[in-house]
Design an enzyme around this catalytic site. Structure first.
Site, short mmCIF file in Angstrom:
data_model
loop_
_atom_site.label_atom_id
_atom_site.label_comp_id
_atom_site.label_asym_id
_atom_site.label_seq_id
_atom_site.Cartn_x
_atom_site.Cartn_y
_atom_site.Cartn_z
N HIS A 4 -1.45 0.32 3.93
CA HIS A 4 -2.76 0.29 4.59
C HIS A 4 -2.84 1.35 5.70
O HIS A 4 -3.92 1.89 5.97
CB HIS A 4 -3.01 -1.08 5.21
CG HIS A 4 -3.45 -2.13 4.24
ND1 HIS A 4 -4.77 -2.33 3.89
CD2 HIS A 4 -2.73 -3.06 3.55
CE1 HIS A 4 -4.85 -3.34 3.03
NE2 HIS A 4 -3.63 -3.80 2.81
N HIS B 250 -5.10 -6.67 -3.35
CA HIS B 250 -4.56 -5.44 -2.76
C HIS B 250 -4.64 -4.28 -3.74
O HIS B 250 -4.03 -4.30 -4.81
CB HIS B 250 -3.10 -5.71 -2.37
CG HIS B 250 -2.38 -4.57 -1.74
ND1 HIS B 250 -1.88 -4.62 -0.46
CD2 HIS B 250 -2.04 -3.33 -2.20
CE1 HIS B 250 -1.27 -3.49 -0.17
NE2 HIS B 250 -1.37 -2.68 -1.21
N GLU C 260 -0.27 -9.31 -5.17
CA GLU C 260 -1.45 -9.70 -4.39
C GLU C 260 -2.71 -9.32 -5.16
O GLU C 260 -3.03 -8.13 -5.29
CB GLU C 260 -1.45 -9.01 -3.02
CG GLU C 260 -0.24 -9.38 -2.17
CD GLU C 260 -0.22 -8.64 -0.83
OE1 GLU C 260 -1.04 -7.71 -0.64
OE2 GLU C 260 0.62 -8.99 0.01
N ASP D 2 -7.89 -4.43 0.98
CA ASP D 2 -7.84 -5.80 0.46
C ASP D 2 -9.29 -6.22 0.21
O ASP D 2 -10.13 -6.13 1.12
CB ASP D 2 -7.20 -6.75 1.47
CG ASP D 2 -5.74 -6.40 1.74
OD1 ASP D 2 -5.11 -5.75 0.89
OD2 ASP D 2 -5.23 -6.80 2.81
N ARG E 163 -5.21 0.08 8.32
CA ARG E 163 -4.53 -0.84 9.26
C ARG E 163 -3.61 -0.02 10.16
O ARG E 163 -2.67 0.59 9.66
CB ARG E 163 -3.72 -1.88 8.48
CG ARG E 163 -2.98 -2.90 9.33
CD ARG E 163 -2.12 -3.80 8.44
NE ARG E 163 -2.91 -4.45 7.41
CZ ARG E 163 -2.41 -5.06 6.33
NH1 ARG E 163 -1.09 -5.08 6.14
NH2 ARG E 163 -3.21 -5.62 5.44
#
Length: 269
Positions: free
Chosen positions: A151, A243, A240, A158, A106
């Site tokens: 990320h 994740h 999460e 994810d 990301r």
């Protein structure tokens, strides 16, 4: 002397104009996009069987818009992370499952987009699905949004599990009625993944991987994903279920900002 002065003034004006044009072209050259180091690869070149549903290229996310920096539906990872994910996939295929990634590398500009969105308290278009029980003023304090993300270092992803044979899923239609991400699987937005108890990116404590309220099949699905990945060097973020980070990270202290695009990769040619 008058004619000479006029000529000099003309030369000065022309030279100033040339400098202005030159200065204007410098930012354009400097604005070329950064490239990924050779350590990064497209996941599909390592394992083409892993499904990819790159949510941040679409409006079906908590912002409700395509996120800055996502130019193609492409999972990019450091090579060690991609190869470890390939090993996990080989194990899961034998058990009748496939991995599906929602997000991988990301860029920092995407994280910056999240931060701007979180500070805009008037924009709550996707609250009904992604954070129905969370006041937007608490997104930073509760840890849902941060100014840096693992990320951006390239070894975090994810992901979820899909039972084979995988069923098709319909695209999200902007403006359609929203259903809470923790609603029963048959009611929330359709996803061909197994039932994990919540949808992806659900800002709720029910998303905590081992939340005691998640039981039976939903818990078993989370633990199947967790045990498979942790056995190959991945570490789960407890808050999460989707994740995971591959350890040791290739770039533990570097946050990259190259776009999510095949052109960002060294092997794109």
């Amino acid at each position: 002397m008058t004619r000479l002065s006029s000529a000099v003034r003309g030369l000065v004006t022309a030279f100033a104009a040339l400098l202005a044009v030159t200065a204007a072209t410098v930012p354009a050259r400097a604005a070329t996009e950064p490239q990924a180091p050779p350590d990064f690869v497209a996941l599909r070149t390592v394992d083409a069987t892993i499904m990819q549903e790159m949510r941040y290229l679409t409006p079906h996310n908590f912002v409700g818009k395509r996120i800055d920096g996502y130019l193609q539906p492409l999972c990019i990872l450091t090579r060690p992370a991609a190869e470890a994910l390939h090993e996990a996939q080989q194990k899961l295929l034998r058990e009748g499952y496939t991995l599906k990634v929602y997000d991988c590398y990301r860029p920092q500009r995407a994280v910056d987009h999240f931060v701007r969105w979180a500070k805009d308290l008037d924009d709550q278009a996707m609250k009904g699905e992604f954070y129905p029980n969370v006041d937007k003023t608490r997104l930073f304090e509760d840890g849902y949004i941060a100014e840096r993300s693992g990320h951006s270092r390239g070894s975090t992803m994810d992901l979820t599990l899909v039972k084979l044979p995988a069923k098709p899923t319909r695209p999200y239609a902007p403006g359609e009625p929203l259903v809470p991400c923790y609603a029963p699987k048959g009611q929330r937005f359709p996803d061909n993944s197994v039932d994990m108890g919540t949808g992806y990116d659900c800002f709720d404590t029910l998303s905590h991987t081992v939340d005691p309220r998640i039981q039976c099949e939903q818990r078993a699905n989370r633990l199947r994903l967790k045990s498979t990945l942790e056995g190959l060097g991945f570490v789960n973020l407890a808050e999460e279920w989707w994740h995971y980070t591959y350890k040791p990270e290739t770039f533990p202290d570097t946050y990259f900002d190259f776009p999510v695009s095949a052109k960002s990769l060294a092997d794109s040619d």
